[in-house]
Design an enzyme around this catalytic site. Structure first.
Site, short mmCIF file in Angstrom:
data_model
loop_
_atom_site.label_atom_id
_atom_site.label_comp_id
_atom_site.label_asym_id
_atom_site.label_seq_id
_atom_site.Cartn_x
_atom_site.Cartn_y
_atom_site.Cartn_z
N GLY A 16 -41.60 43.10 -17.17
CA GLY A 16 -40.90 43.34 -15.91
C GLY A 16 -41.73 42.98 -14.69
N SER A 17 -42.69 42.08 -14.85
CA SER A 17 -43.53 41.77 -13.69
C SER A 17 -42.73 41.03 -12.61
CB SER A 17 -44.79 40.99 -14.09
OG SER A 17 -44.48 39.69 -14.48
N ASN A 107 -30.97 33.38 -13.52
CA ASN A 107 -32.02 33.53 -14.54
C ASN A 107 -33.26 32.78 -14.09
OD1 ASN A 107 -33.11 34.26 -17.11
ND2 ASN A 107 -32.72 32.18 -17.83
N HIS A 109 -36.53 30.75 -15.88
CA HIS A 109 -36.98 30.22 -17.17
C HIS A 109 -38.34 29.54 -16.99
CE1 HIS A 109 -36.52 28.70 -21.23
NE2 HIS A 109 -36.95 27.53 -20.79
C1 GRF Z 1 -40.72 35.04 -17.45
O1 GRF Z 1 -41.68 34.02 -17.66
C2 GRF Z 1 -39.32 34.48 -17.56
O2 GRF Z 1 -39.22 33.16 -17.15
C3 GRF Z 1 -39.09 34.56 -19.04
O3 GRF Z 1 -39.65 35.79 -19.41
C4 GRF Z 1 -40.75 36.09 -18.55
C5 GRF Z 1 -40.54 37.48 -18.02
O4 GRF Z 1 -41.73 38.04 -17.58
N1 GRF Z 1 -37.69 34.43 -19.34
P1 GRF Z 1 -41.79 39.51 -16.96
O5 GRF Z 1 -41.18 40.47 -17.98
O6 GRF Z 1 -41.03 39.50 -15.68
O7 GRF Z 1 -43.25 39.80 -16.75
#
Ligand code: GRF
Length: 195
Positions: A16-17, A107, A109
């Site tokens: 969830g960063s 989203n 990615h």
């Molecule tokens: C991100 O790199 C996003 O693109 C991918 O998952 C990761 C999520 O990271 N789908 P976080 O949980 O927000 O740290």
């Protein structure tokens, strides 16, 4: 979809960063939704943001996607959500969500789409030997890692990079880009194609 977008929900599954970066950047989040227990839930509670855990594992051993999506839609209605930002959300949702919120599901990615779609985008970029990859903020559609691109930023692949080091460098960029795009949408500076 309404013309004025007011209530944003963020969907997470992991660290969830990106969600934390949104909060730190002052993005108003009306609801955090997680499909499994994760740190983001606690962080949201500390910040006074409504946080809901809707565990996918409670929807049958073979996972009833339709029922799970219906529950999500109910929750979004309850919180009057008009925009969803998926940030590391690992459950594929039923087409009914994309029909109800057409053009209103975003989203992020970790690749320069349309390159390296799927769950192993960073690994696949490394294996392909590209000299740069990056991240993409896009409108999500029922087709995975597809849909109109809103913003992209490249990130160099450095000698000695591992999946972890490269992904972390990509995430640093995502944590700046995603909140910036959301702020533009919520302030009306940027209009989504279907709004
Ligand atoms: C991100 O790199 C996003 O693109 C991918 O998952 C990761 C999520 O990271 N789908 P976080 O949980 O927000 O740290």
């Amino acid at each position: 979809m309404p013309n004025i977008i007011q209530n944003l929900a963020v969907f997470v599954s992991g660290t969830g960063s990106n969600f934390k970066a949104m909060i730190e950047a002052g993005v108003p989040v009306a609801l955090l939704l997680a499909d499994r227990p994760c740190d983001a839930l606690q962080f949201a509670k500390e910040k006074g943001i409504p946080a809901i855990l809707l565990e996918r594992k409670e929807f049958g051993t073979s996972f009833n996607r339709g029922a799970y999506t219906a529950r999500i839609l109910e929750t979004l209605r309850e919180y009057r959500i008009d925009l969803v930002a998926m940030a590391g959300f690992m459950t594929i949702l039923d087409v009914s969500l994309f029909e109800t919120y057409e053009g209103g599901i975003l989203n992020t990615h970790p690749s320069l789409l349309p390159l390296f779609k799927g769950d192993h985008a960073v690994r696949d970029a490394l294996r392909a030997g590209v000299i740069e990859t990056g991240c993409t903020i896009h409108i999500a559609t029922p087709k995975l890692d597809d849909g109109p691109i809103l913003a992209q930023k490249s990130v160099p692949v450095l000698p000695g990079d591992t999946v972890e080091t490269l992904h972390e460098r990509i995430k640093e960029v995502e944590r700046a880009l995603y909140p910036a795009v959301l702020k533009e949408i919520l302030s009306g500076v940027r209009t989504l194609p279907s709004h």
